[in-house]
Design a protein around this motif. Structure first.
Motif, PDB file in Angstrom:
ATOM      1  N   MET A   1      -4.595   6.279   9.934  1.00  0.00           N
ATOM      2  CA  MET A   1      -4.959   4.983  10.501  1.00  0.00           C
ATOM      3  C   MET A   1      -5.723   4.138   9.481  1.00  0.00           C
ATOM      4  SD  MET A   1      -5.524   3.566  13.826  1.00  0.00           S
ATOM      5  CE  MET A   1      -6.630   2.397  14.488  1.00  0.00           C
ATOM      6  N   PHE A   2      -6.720   4.766   8.825  1.00  0.00           N
ATOM      7  CA  PHE A   2      -7.507   4.033   7.837  1.00  0.00           C
ATOM      8  C   PHE A   2      -6.667   3.689   6.619  1.00  0.00           C
ATOM      9  CE2 PHE A   2     -11.047   6.084  10.166  1.00  0.00           C
ATOM     10  CZ  PHE A   2     -11.706   4.924  10.548  1.00  0.00           C
ATOM     11  N   ASP A   3      -5.691   4.546   6.323  1.00  0.00           N
ATOM     12  CA  ASP A   3      -4.790   4.244   5.209  1.00  0.00           C
ATOM     13  C   ASP A   3      -4.019   2.959   5.473  1.00  0.00           C
ATOM     14  OD1 ASP A   3      -5.599   6.528   3.901  1.00  0.00           O
ATOM     15  OD2 ASP A   3      -3.861   7.725   4.530  1.00  0.00           O
ATOM     16  N   LYS A   4      -3.549   2.797   6.702  1.00  0.00           N
ATOM     17  CA  LYS A   4      -2.805   1.585   7.065  1.00  0.00           C
ATOM     18  C   LYS A   4      -3.710   0.349   6.991  1.00  0.00           C
ATOM     19  CE  LYS A   4       1.291   3.140   8.057  1.00  0.00           C
ATOM     20  NZ  LYS A   4       2.442   2.766   7.263  1.00  0.00           N
ATOM     21  N   LEU A   5      -4.951   0.500   7.435  1.00  0.00           N
ATOM     22  CA  LEU A   5      -5.900  -0.612   7.378  1.00  0.00           C
ATOM     23  C   LEU A   5      -6.189  -0.995   5.927  1.00  0.00           C
ATOM     24  CD1 LEU A   5      -7.729  -2.558   8.905  1.00  0.00           C
ATOM     25  CD2 LEU A   5      -9.490  -0.795   8.911  1.00  0.00           C
ATOM     26  N   PHE A   6      -6.397   0.004   5.080  1.00  0.00           N
ATOM     27  CA  PHE A   6      -6.638  -0.260   3.666  1.00  0.00           C
ATOM     28  C   PHE A   6      -5.426  -0.915   3.029  1.00  0.00           C
ATOM     29  CE2 PHE A   6      -6.614   1.154  -0.820  1.00  0.00           C
ATOM     30  CZ  PHE A   6      -7.771   0.507  -1.228  1.00  0.00           C
ATOM     31  N   GLU A   7      -4.234  -0.418   3.388  1.00  0.00           N
ATOM     32  CA  GLU A   7      -3.005  -1.006   2.855  1.00  0.00           C
ATOM     33  C   GLU A   7      -2.867  -2.464   3.292  1.00  0.00           C
ATOM     34  OE1 GLU A   7       1.832  -0.483   3.287  1.00  0.00           O
ATOM     35  OE2 GLU A   7       0.532   1.136   3.968  1.00  0.00           O
ATOM     36  N   ALA A   8      -3.190  -2.746   4.548  1.00  0.00           N
ATOM     37  CA  ALA A   8      -3.117  -4.117   5.056  1.00  0.00           C
ATOM     38  C   ALA A   8      -4.085  -5.017   4.298  1.00  0.00           C
ATOM     39  CB  ALA A   8      -3.426  -4.146   6.551  1.00  0.00           C
ATOM     40  N   GLN A   9      -5.285  -4.534   4.028  1.00  0.00           N
ATOM     41  CA  GLN A   9      -6.258  -5.331   3.275  1.00  0.00           C
ATOM     42  C   GLN A   9      -5.766  -5.599   1.867  1.00  0.00           C
ATOM     43  OE1 GLN A   9      -9.754  -2.847   3.804  1.00  0.00           O
ATOM     44  NE2 GLN A   9     -10.620  -4.291   5.277  1.00  0.00           N
ATOM     45  N   GLN A  10      -5.184  -4.593   1.243  1.00  0.00           N
ATOM     46  CA  GLN A  10      -4.651  -4.770  -0.116  1.00  0.00           C
ATOM     47  C   GLN A  10      -3.533  -5.806  -0.128  1.00  0.00           C
ATOM     48  OE1 GLN A  10      -3.664  -0.720  -1.411  1.00  0.00           O
ATOM     49  NE2 GLN A  10      -4.910  -1.134  -3.213  1.00  0.00           N
ATOM     50  N   LYS A  11      -2.622  -5.684   0.825  1.00  0.00           N
ATOM     51  CA  LYS A  11      -1.493  -6.622   0.871  1.00  0.00           C
ATOM     52  C   LYS A  11      -1.973  -8.043   1.174  1.00  0.00           C
ATOM     53  CE  LYS A  11       2.221  -3.428   1.763  1.00  0.00           C
ATOM     54  NZ  LYS A  11       3.231  -3.652   0.774  1.00  0.00           N
ATOM     55  N   ALA A  12      -2.967  -8.179   2.032  1.00  0.00           N
ATOM     56  CA  ALA A  12      -3.521  -9.502   2.321  1.00  0.00           C
ATOM     57  C   ALA A  12      -4.149 -10.096   1.059  1.00  0.00           C
ATOM     58  CB  ALA A  12      -4.543  -9.423   3.451  1.00  0.00           C
ATOM     59  N   GLY A  13      -4.811  -9.270   0.272  1.00  0.00           N
ATOM     60  CA  GLY A  13      -5.374  -9.728  -0.995  1.00  0.00           C
ATOM     61  C   GLY A  13      -4.292 -10.179  -1.968  1.00  0.00           C
ATOM     62  N   GLU A  14      -3.187  -9.453  -1.978  1.00  0.00           N
ATOM     63  CA  GLU A  14      -2.062  -9.822  -2.837  1.00  0.00           C
ATOM     64  C   GLU A  14      -1.469 -11.162  -2.401  1.00  0.00           C
ATOM     65  OE1 GLU A  14       0.698  -6.558  -2.706  1.00  0.00           O
ATOM     66  OE2 GLU A  14      -0.777  -5.156  -3.523  1.00  0.00           O
ATOM     67  N   VAL A  15      -1.349 -11.357  -1.094  1.00  0.00           N
ATOM     68  CA  VAL A  15      -0.820 -12.620  -0.580  1.00  0.00           C
ATOM     69  C   VAL A  15      -1.742 -13.760  -0.974  1.00  0.00           C
ATOM     70  CG1 VAL A  15      -0.355 -13.942   1.519  1.00  0.00           C
ATOM     71  CG2 VAL A  15       0.512 -11.620   1.309  1.00  0.00           C
ATOM     72  N   LYS A  16      -3.048 -13.561  -0.848  1.00  0.00           N
ATOM     73  CA  LYS A  16      -4.012 -14.596  -1.219  1.00  0.00           C
ATOM     74  C   LYS A  16      -3.864 -14.973  -2.690  1.00  0.00           C
ATOM     75  CE  LYS A  16      -8.920 -15.790  -1.197  1.00  0.00           C
ATOM     76  NZ  LYS A  16      -8.742 -16.717  -2.253  1.00  0.00           N
ATOM     77  N   LYS A  17      -3.694 -13.984  -3.548  1.00  0.00           N
ATOM     78  CA  LYS A  17      -3.497 -14.264  -4.973  1.00  0.00           C
ATOM     79  C   LYS A  17      -2.210 -15.051  -5.203  1.00  0.00           C
ATOM     80  CE  LYS A  17      -6.075 -10.424  -6.913  1.00  0.00           C
ATOM     81  NZ  LYS A  17      -6.016  -9.155  -7.650  1.00  0.00           N
ATOM     82  N   ARG A  18      -1.144 -14.657  -4.498  1.00  0.00           N
ATOM     83  CA  ARG A  18       0.123 -15.398  -4.638  1.00  0.00           C
ATOM     84  C   ARG A  18      -0.051 -16.839  -4.180  1.00  0.00           C
ATOM     85  NH1 ARG A  18       2.910 -10.921  -2.664  1.00  0.00           N
ATOM     86  NH2 ARG A  18       3.309 -11.889  -0.641  1.00  0.00           N
ATOM     87  N   LEU A  19      -0.767 -17.026  -3.061  1.00  0.00           N
ATOM     88  CA  LEU A  19      -0.976 -18.380  -2.546  1.00  0.00           C
ATOM     89  C   LEU A  19      -1.812 -19.225  -3.499  1.00  0.00           C
ATOM     90  CD1 LEU A  19      -1.533 -17.594   1.232  1.00  0.00           C
ATOM     91  CD2 LEU A  19       0.441 -18.729   0.209  1.00  0.00           C
ATOM     92  N   ASP A  20      -2.731 -18.578  -4.215  1.00  0.00           N
ATOM     93  CA  ASP A  20      -3.519 -19.314  -5.219  1.00  0.00           C
ATOM     94  C   ASP A  20      -2.615 -19.886  -6.310  1.00  0.00           C
ATOM     95  OD1 ASP A  20      -6.101 -19.135  -4.192  1.00  0.00           O
ATOM     96  OD2 ASP A  20      -6.547 -17.258  -5.229  1.00  0.00           O
TER      97      ASP A  20
END
Length: 101
Positions: A1-20
């Protein structure tokens, strides 16, 4: 469960960088005012045509600037929603397999 949450946070960070790195713009009065923003809805620049600036009154300038900013922010929101939809589909797209579909 925590792995999925960590993965979601990482992917959200990647999206933010792409949007920048994504640039959008909004214009008013046939390009006499151009506002540039990034995909995270941060205004990067505002360009006002010099000849237009010499002849425009304060109210006209304010109104057209507002139009251009809003257009840029709408474009940024569209890009952001598209990126987030892709992220959500990527992360949750396999859920159908959990239910035998």
């Amino acid at each position: 469960m925590f792995d999925k949450l960590f993965e979601a946070q990482q992917k959200a960070g990647e999206v933010k960088k792409r949007l920048d790195g994504i640039t959008v713009s909004g214009t008013a009065e046939d390009g006499k005012i151009t506002v540039t923003a990034n995909g995270n809805k941060v205004i990067q620049s505002i360009n006002i045509d010099e000849d237009f600036l010499k002849t425009a009154d304060k109210e006209e300038l304010e109104e057209l600037l507002q139009v251009a900013v809003n257009k840029a922010l709408v474009q940024a929101e569209n890009v952001s929603q598209s990126e987030m939809a892709a992220l959500t589909k990527d992360m949750f797209g396999g859920l159908g397999n959990m239910f035998g579909k």
